[in-house]
Scaffold this active site. Structure first.
Site, short mmCIF file in Angstrom:
data_model
loop_
_atom_site.label_atom_id
_atom_site.label_comp_id
_atom_site.label_asym_id
_atom_site.label_seq_id
_atom_site.Cartn_x
_atom_site.Cartn_y
_atom_site.Cartn_z
N CYS A 23 -26.88 32.95 -21.89
CA CYS A 23 -27.26 32.29 -22.70
C CYS A 23 -26.08 31.27 -23.15
O CYS A 23 -24.64 31.81 -22.48
CB CYS A 23 -27.22 32.52 -24.40
SG CYS A 23 -26.40 34.26 -25.34
N CYS A 26 -22.88 33.85 -24.39
CA CYS A 26 -22.27 34.71 -23.11
C CYS A 26 -20.87 34.05 -22.57
O CYS A 26 -20.11 34.12 -23.04
CB CYS A 26 -23.06 34.84 -21.79
SG CYS A 26 -24.37 36.07 -22.56
N ASP A 446 -11.85 -7.17 -9.56
CA ASP A 446 -11.03 -7.61 -8.67
C ASP A 446 -11.61 -8.89 -7.74
O ASP A 446 -12.93 -8.73 -7.73
CB ASP A 446 -10.37 -6.67 -8.17
CG ASP A 446 -10.14 -6.83 -6.84
OD1 ASP A 446 -8.54 -8.08 -6.95
OD2 ASP A 446 -9.89 -6.65 -6.23
#
Length: 757
Positions: A23, A26, A446
């Site tokens: 989870c 952890c 550009d």
């Protein structure tokens, strides 16, 4: 000046494969443990099971692995970890989880049915339920118990702690009621309710809760694992694109010999063969042969690209035509495929800013829930409720509150979003980029190579009245074919495409910057600037062409006059042509409520002509590379959030300065390194797609987090008030995780504006 207290620079990087996480809490524990080490900065991702670590010279990778192991998890260094392309372990792990789910479901269904349907409760039904539920609680829930024990040894609590406590509490109470209470008497029955109100005395059992919760959560874990695997499918597809071996040409006695070697043994400069249907082993340059290359796996562009000697080719693409001989120019980590894969991996392993709040909550969530569960038990008992009802409410709190959905909210969306982007030729450099796309309001574009093709090409042929346009182009092309000037190459290539063949030229001469001359089919042909023909050769433009020449120059095109036998015979116009996709791309950017601005070093006349053609109103022309950076800063000082799209070395600084840099993948490596998003295809419409996909991914993350928070906020009070049966709580918890993952998977259906055909 540096002092002894200055932190050591974190010059080294490593990515650890973490095992044993169940989870988000952890992941938070491991991350906290690693970051407590001096000279370490770590980020742990629960969904990808990776830890990205930056560390100083005083720290070794083994120190990092030891820190993770001491926390109660496993860690492997990259060279020791199972290689992800084959993904060999994961199917086995999913298979083992599937077996556990199937057995637990088979045993649990009768237990749940007997508990929920009182008419089916025959004499001694409770003992059959115990026989069926025991393997589920002991073996089915073993991963939860094992993880809980490992975490408790390290003084920690995770989601598994909540599940294990809830399941064992329900099972333990049932054993007490059966063996020491009145629940084991023959003919015992009880009614089923979704709330805690029906529970009273020691004549009640909770075997359906213990078995049902275990099965529901195992089922949720199984679908979560499958979904995570599907979410990472695009990255695995990228990793699997590389060829395994290659046919290399080696010098043999008197001739070249074909030798088959593993791709990793290729060196720069090696020549290798690519037969029809084979995948190119690495980036290179074609030295012999011509063919069509299918680049759809890398760029999303389904139309094959024609290549011939001198053409650059990319590793991982497929030769769909003739046999090619290719010279390797990049190998290993320097190839385009490897760099694309690295970008996707880094993006998927990172954390968006919105996830960090969820991580902080998950880190403290489990201990808080245990306290809430204990408080729920005490309050119910203090209020005079039956012990069974108080116990049921406390167990429901433990089970409903698992923060799994919080941990999955961001990583799964990132996995799917960045993976889908890779399929479409959009490489997101990191999760923080997603935040930028939401705020951007101005896009600087550009000109050369971004809006235009970046190469000169023949636009038009204007003959004098009575003169054949084909003759004008054919004779001019013959003379220009002997020149290397970009304008000459454009005319020669255009003539070769439109005419069946070009005649030979003799007596070729060139006047630098002015024009060329030569004899073709017995005629003295001149091709060059109109002013040069008028001054040096007394060949002035006739009135019919003078106006056309002036108009073409106003449109930013280069005009070349063609004369022979002392008279001008026609005009050729050459220009860096606008890509046909640029105007639709600008329209798409406007639909995203972005303001487009053309930013170029070219002159004002050419810039405004190009801008008018694609639908841009604002033009900033004649700026040097450092000027582009200043323009970005100027707009930012006006509180605009600026995105920059470019492809050249001169765009790199502006890409880095902009709030969001989009580098065209057809441009230079420097530009791509400076950008936040890399667009593998040279189609400007992909820029709009990149922003749309990034915004969609960020929206999915926020939606996931909202529902994950809302679920816990709404469910905890219901459970504490005794309004949820623990078994229903377990099902709801599993469904919340399934919702988050399935919501993220919807990103796989993202459709680009730029078609791949």
């Amino acid at each position: 000046m540096s002092t002894a207290t200055d932190p050591a620079p974190l010059d080294h990087r490593v990515e650890l494969s973490i095992g044993g996480m169940t989870c988000a809490s952890c992941a938070a524990r491991i991350e906290k443990k690693l970051n407590r080490l001096d000279g370490v900065s770590a980020s742990v991702n629960y969904a990808t099971e990776k830890a990205r670590v930056r560390y100083a010279d005083a720290v070794t990778p083994d120190d990092l692995v030891d820190a993770v192991v001491r926390t109660g998890y496993t860690a492997e260094l990259p060279e020791l970890a199972t290689p992800e392309p084959g993904d060999a372990e994961q199917p086995g792990e999913i298979g083992a989880l599937r077996d556990r789910v199937l057995v637990s479901t088979t045993l649990s269904v009768p237990v749940i049915v007997l508990a929920m349907v009182p008419p089916l409760q025959f004499t001694h039904w409770q003992w059959l339920s115990l026989v069926l539920a025991s393997p589920v609680v002991v073996w089915g829930a073993l991963p939860f118990h094992r993880a809980t024990w490992a975490n408790l040894r390290h003084g920690a609590a995770t989601m598994d702690t909540l599940i294990s406590m809830g399941v064992l509490a329900a099972f333990g109470w049932s054993l007490y009621a059966l063996f020491l209470g009145s629940a084991g008497v023959p003919g015992m029955t009880h009614e089923f309710s979704l709330t805690a109100s029906r529970m009273a005395g020691d004549g009640q059992i909770y075997l359906e809760v213990a078995a049902g919760v275990t099965t529901f959560i195992l089922l949720g874990r199984y679908f979560e694992a499958r979904s995570k695997r599907r979410a990472g499918a695009a990255l695995r597809a990228l990793l699997d694109l590389g060829a395994r071996d290659v046919a290399v040409l080696r010098d043999g006695p008197g001739s070249l010999t074909e030798v088959r070697i593993p791709t990793e043994e290729l060196a720069v400069g090696d020549r290798f063969l690519v037969r029809p249907g084979e995948r190119l082993a690495t980036d290179g340059e074609v030295v012999d042969g011509s063919s069509a290359i299918d680049e759809s796996m890398l760029t999303g562009e389904s139309v094959p690209v024609q290549v011939s000697p001198g053409s650059a080719v990319t590793g991982g693409t497929v030769n769909s035509g003739g046999r090619l001989t290719v010279r390797a120019t990049h190998v290993g980590a320097d190839t385009r495929l490897a760099q694309m894969t690295k970008l996707v991996q880094e993006a998927q392993s990172g954390k968006a800013q919105v996830q960090r709040l969820a991580d902080r909550i998950s880190a403290v969530f489990v201990p808080v829930v245990i306290v809430i569960a204990a408080a729920t038990l005490v309050v119910w008992l203090a209020a005079g409720a039956a012990a069974a009802a108080a116990f049921t409410a406390a167990v429901a709190v433990l089970i409903i509150a698992c923060p799994c959905a919080l941990g999955l909210a961001t990583p799964t969306a990132l996995l799917v979003g960045t993976g889908r982007g890779a399929q479409l030729g959009i490489l997101i450099k990191g999760p923080e980029v997603l935040e930028s796309t939401r705020r951007v309001d101005t896009v600087l574009l550009d000109k050369t190579g971004t809006i235009t093709t970046g190469t000169m090409s023949l636009v038009d042929v204007l003959p004098v009245p009575g003169q054949d346009a084909g003759d004008v182009l054919r004779l001019a092309g013959a003379v220009e074919d002997a020149s290397e000037h970009p304008v000459a190459r454009a005319i020669a290539d255009g003539a070769r495409q439109r005419c069946s063949s070009l005649p030979a030229v003799s007596g070729f001469t060139s006047s630098e910057g002015l024009g060329v001359a030569g004899e073709v089919e017995g005629r003295a042909v001149l091709v060059g600037r109109p002013a040069w023909l008028a001054e040096a050769w007394s060949s002035a433009l006739p009135g019919a062409l003078a106006g056309a020449s002036a108009q073409s120059e106003r449109n930013g095109r280069t005009v070349v006059a063609v004369a022979w036998d002392g008279q001008v015979r026609g005009l050729l116009t050459v220009a860096d042509t606008v890509k046909p996709t640029s105007a639709p791309a600008v329209a798409s950017l406007r639909e995203l409520e972005l303001h487009p601005v053309l930013l170029t070093g070219d002159n004002e006349t050419v810039a405004r002509a190009v801008a008018a053609e694609v639908g841009i109103d604002d033009v900033i022309a004649g700026v040097l590379p450092e000027g582009k950076v200043e323009e970005v800063r100027r707009l930012q000082s006006q509180r605009r959030v600026v995105a920059m799209v470019g492809d050249g070395v001169n765009d790199a600084a502006a890409l880095a300065q902009a709030d969001l840099g989009l580098a065209m993948g057809t441009g230079t490596d420097v530009a791509m390194e400076a950008g936040d998003l890399t667009l593998v295809r040279g189609d400007l419409r992909v820029a709009a797609d990149a922003i749309r996909l990034s915004r969609r991914t960020l929206g999915t993350i926020k939606g996931n987090l909202f529902w994950a928070f809302a679920y816990n906020v709404a469910a905890l009070p219901l459970a504490a008030l005794g309004l949820l049966n623990p078994m229903i709580a377990g099902a709801a918890m599993a469904l919340s995780s399934a919702f988050v993952v399935s919501n993220s998977l919807r990103l796989r259906r993202f459709r680009p504006l730029a078609p791949s055909t």
